[in-house]
Enzyme design. Sequence first.
Site, mmCIF file in Angstrom:
data_model
loop_
_atom_site.group_PDB
_atom_site.id
_atom_site.type_symbol
_atom_site.label_atom_id
_atom_site.label_comp_id
_atom_site.label_asym_id
_atom_site.label_seq_id
_atom_site.Cartn_x
_atom_site.Cartn_y
_atom_site.Cartn_z
ATOM 1 N N GLY A 117 0.851 -1.190 0.000
ATOM 2 C CA GLY A 117 0.000 0.000 0.000
ATOM 3 C C GLY A 117 0.878 1.229 0.000
ATOM 4 O O GLY A 117 2.060 1.150 0.311
ATOM 5 N N CYS B 257 5.297 -6.292 1.625
ATOM 6 C CA CYS B 257 5.709 -4.892 1.648
ATOM 7 C C CYS B 257 5.003 -4.153 2.801
ATOM 8 O O CYS B 257 5.214 -4.498 3.951
ATOM 9 C CB CYS B 257 5.446 -4.262 0.281
ATOM 10 S SG CYS B 257 6.358 -2.732 0.051
ATOM 11 N N TYR B 258 4.108 -3.203 2.512
ATOM 12 C CA TYR B 258 3.406 -2.517 3.607
ATOM 13 C C TYR B 258 2.714 -3.535 4.513
ATOM 14 O O TYR B 258 2.702 -3.388 5.748
ATOM 15 C CB TYR B 258 2.369 -1.542 3.027
ATOM 16 C CG TYR B 258 1.549 -0.834 4.073
ATOM 17 C CD1 TYR B 258 2.026 0.300 4.712
ATOM 18 C CD2 TYR B 258 0.289 -1.321 4.439
ATOM 19 C CE1 TYR B 258 1.276 0.940 5.690
ATOM 20 C CE2 TYR B 258 -0.466 -0.685 5.416
ATOM 21 C CZ TYR B 258 0.028 0.445 6.037
ATOM 22 O OH TYR B 258 -0.716 1.064 7.007
ATOM 23 N N HIS C 252 7.984 -8.036 -3.709
ATOM 24 C CA HIS C 252 6.671 -8.383 -4.262
ATOM 25 C C HIS C 252 6.719 -9.707 -5.037
ATOM 26 O O HIS C 252 7.178 -9.726 -6.179
ATOM 27 C CB HIS C 252 6.188 -7.268 -5.204
ATOM 28 C CG HIS C 252 5.814 -6.030 -4.472
ATOM 29 N ND1 HIS C 252 4.527 -5.768 -4.059
ATOM 30 C CD2 HIS C 252 6.569 -4.995 -4.039
ATOM 31 C CE1 HIS C 252 4.495 -4.614 -3.412
ATOM 32 N NE2 HIS C 252 5.728 -4.124 -3.386
ATOM 33 N N GLU D 220 4.301 -11.211 -6.350
ATOM 34 C CA GLU D 220 3.241 -11.282 -7.370
ATOM 35 C C GLU D 220 3.662 -10.724 -8.718
ATOM 36 O O GLU D 220 3.004 -10.960 -9.716
ATOM 37 C CB GLU D 220 1.971 -10.567 -6.862
ATOM 38 C CG GLU D 220 2.045 -9.041 -6.756
ATOM 39 C CD GLU D 220 2.686 -8.532 -5.469
ATOM 40 O OE1 GLU D 220 3.387 -9.320 -4.797
ATOM 41 O OE2 GLU D 220 2.506 -7.344 -5.142
ATOM 42 N N ASP E 19 -16.804 -11.054 -23.282
ATOM 43 C CA ASP E 19 -17.536 -11.290 -22.039
ATOM 44 C C ASP E 19 -18.975 -11.759 -22.301
ATOM 45 O O ASP E 19 -19.419 -12.766 -21.753
ATOM 46 C CB ASP E 19 -17.567 -10.035 -21.156
ATOM 47 C CG ASP E 19 -16.173 -9.510 -20.883
ATOM 48 O OD1 ASP E 19 -15.218 -10.294 -21.038
ATOM 49 O OD2 ASP E 19 -16.031 -8.332 -20.539
ATOM 50 N N LYS F 93 -10.380 -11.245 -16.362
ATOM 51 C CA LYS F 93 -10.516 -11.358 -17.816
ATOM 52 C C LYS F 93 -9.827 -12.614 -18.379
ATOM 53 O O LYS F 93 -10.386 -13.314 -19.217
ATOM 54 C CB LYS F 93 -9.907 -10.116 -18.465
ATOM 55 C CG LYS F 93 -10.172 -10.006 -19.944
ATOM 56 C CD LYS F 93 -11.487 -9.335 -20.186
ATOM 57 C CE LYS F 93 -11.786 -9.130 -21.636
ATOM 58 N NZ LYS F 93 -13.023 -8.366 -21.809
#
Length: 524
Positions: A66, A93-94, A180, A182, A238, A380
Amino acid sequence: MNASYRGSLDTQNDDLILVLDFGSQTAQLIARRVREHNVFCQLARHNLQVDRIRELQPKGLILSGGPAGVYEENAPYPDNEIFDLGIPILGICYGMQVACRAMVSKVIPSQSREFGRTSCRSIAKNNLLDGLPSELTVWMSHGDQVENLSQHFEVLAETETCRCAAVKHRKKPIYGLQFHPEVTHTEFGGTILDNYVKKICGCRGTWDIGSLIEREIESIRQRVGKSRVICGLSGGVDSSVVAALLFRAIGSQLSCIFVDNGLLRENEREQVTEQFQNHFKTDLHVVDARDRFLDELAGVIEPQEKRSRIGRVFIEVFQKEAESIPDAHFLAQGTLYPDVIESGANPDGPAATIKTHHNVGGLPDELQFELIEPLRDLFKDEVRQMGLELGLPEKSIWRHPFPGPGLAVRCLGEVRTERLQSLRQADSIFIEELQQANLYREVQQAFCVLLPVFSVGVMGDRRTYEETIALRAVATEDFMTADWYPFTADFLRRVSTRIINEVQGVNRIVYDISSKPPSTIEWE
Ligand code: XMP
């Protein structure tokens, strides 16, 4: 409404990981990465109450990064009791600083802000880092960092400037990563997340699109009973996936409506008809409203005015057609998980982010239908995967997005039949060349724009005075920011030659080299 927090999964036995969102740019990415390891993962507010967390029974809690610093006034904090739940926690992290601070470690502003790739050494063995080399490249993006780690924690890995790059509580299942995992720049980031969800949280990895399809089908059948469901098709991925899923679930009880507004891409109407009438054999209603839309747009050049007229006529046309279908109680829509998160519609989810929504082509809430939104839990890329499993062709699954107001916002100036015709033809040449050059999936959106700019040219011995086509092609992750794509001169030459030779009314081609921001992807 099918909008309960865990969607249709409420009654299922899938393991759940919750990401408490502290405002990180990458919070959604964490959820997507976890799902890649077949574990269902959702975002929640950073301060979700412990009682609600107990109800949801997540197997693990990830505290996201964050923008705040933990000592800032009003810094976001989780309910402190989460650290006593016994549920494994991974702070990133945060999120790590929050966890460490709660366990009386000191967080300090770092001397040097660390941003980018850095080398990380592991210094203690732990399940979290299983299968990793002792030295790896990780992605850092932080100012503050943990110093004076309390004696409750041990250090698992360090970097040159950050002694506590990975830490673990000695007694509780609380872990922290200053980097991170991710983002793709972190080597073995996927392995770290997989270790966390499987080896530490004990998730079984049973969640996948195939089983989700089966469960969605079951839940749709139960909800719908013998009623009829209407699904608006736009030609986009979609709505196509929603229709294919519903068709699998309820077959002839599904009616699809496709409005031909005269502003579509080349062959769009034919493709929809081919897929949903010939292949899936749905009850497809193609409404030819081309004249209605063109009449409404006559003389209009202001972009927002074009949008608002198109939106209004679309609703009228759709509603009229829907009313002609007897016994229809439900309306199916392709709302995706990022829409749900960003609208702040979920009481447990993160707060709404401020974002301009392009809502043209949407339907008003007051339509008298119950909504079915079977993609509410999906990102998506997961929708695309679902589409492929449901038998939609690759070509439609990977088709670039197309705005609701269609070619009207790419036909600058007045929207007239012959101008639309030139634009459509130029666009189809550009897309064909992209496909030939294997570049179609390298860019996330590419199209032509017709400019009401006349310039002089020569063709053979003849002087011409004709309009201009701009080519637009961008690489983007989320369409919020985008870079123009660096084509080779050869490629641009080929496209330009073909368009000028083959398209009436155009004698000049330009390439748009503006990124977003400050420009937008569309020109209007
Ligand atoms: P911009 O031009 O804002 O576009 O950078 C970002 C993405 O949104 C699409 N877009 C629209 N989609 N109705 C839509 O359904 C609209 O009015 C609209 N305007 C832009 C655009 O194609 C791009 O993918």
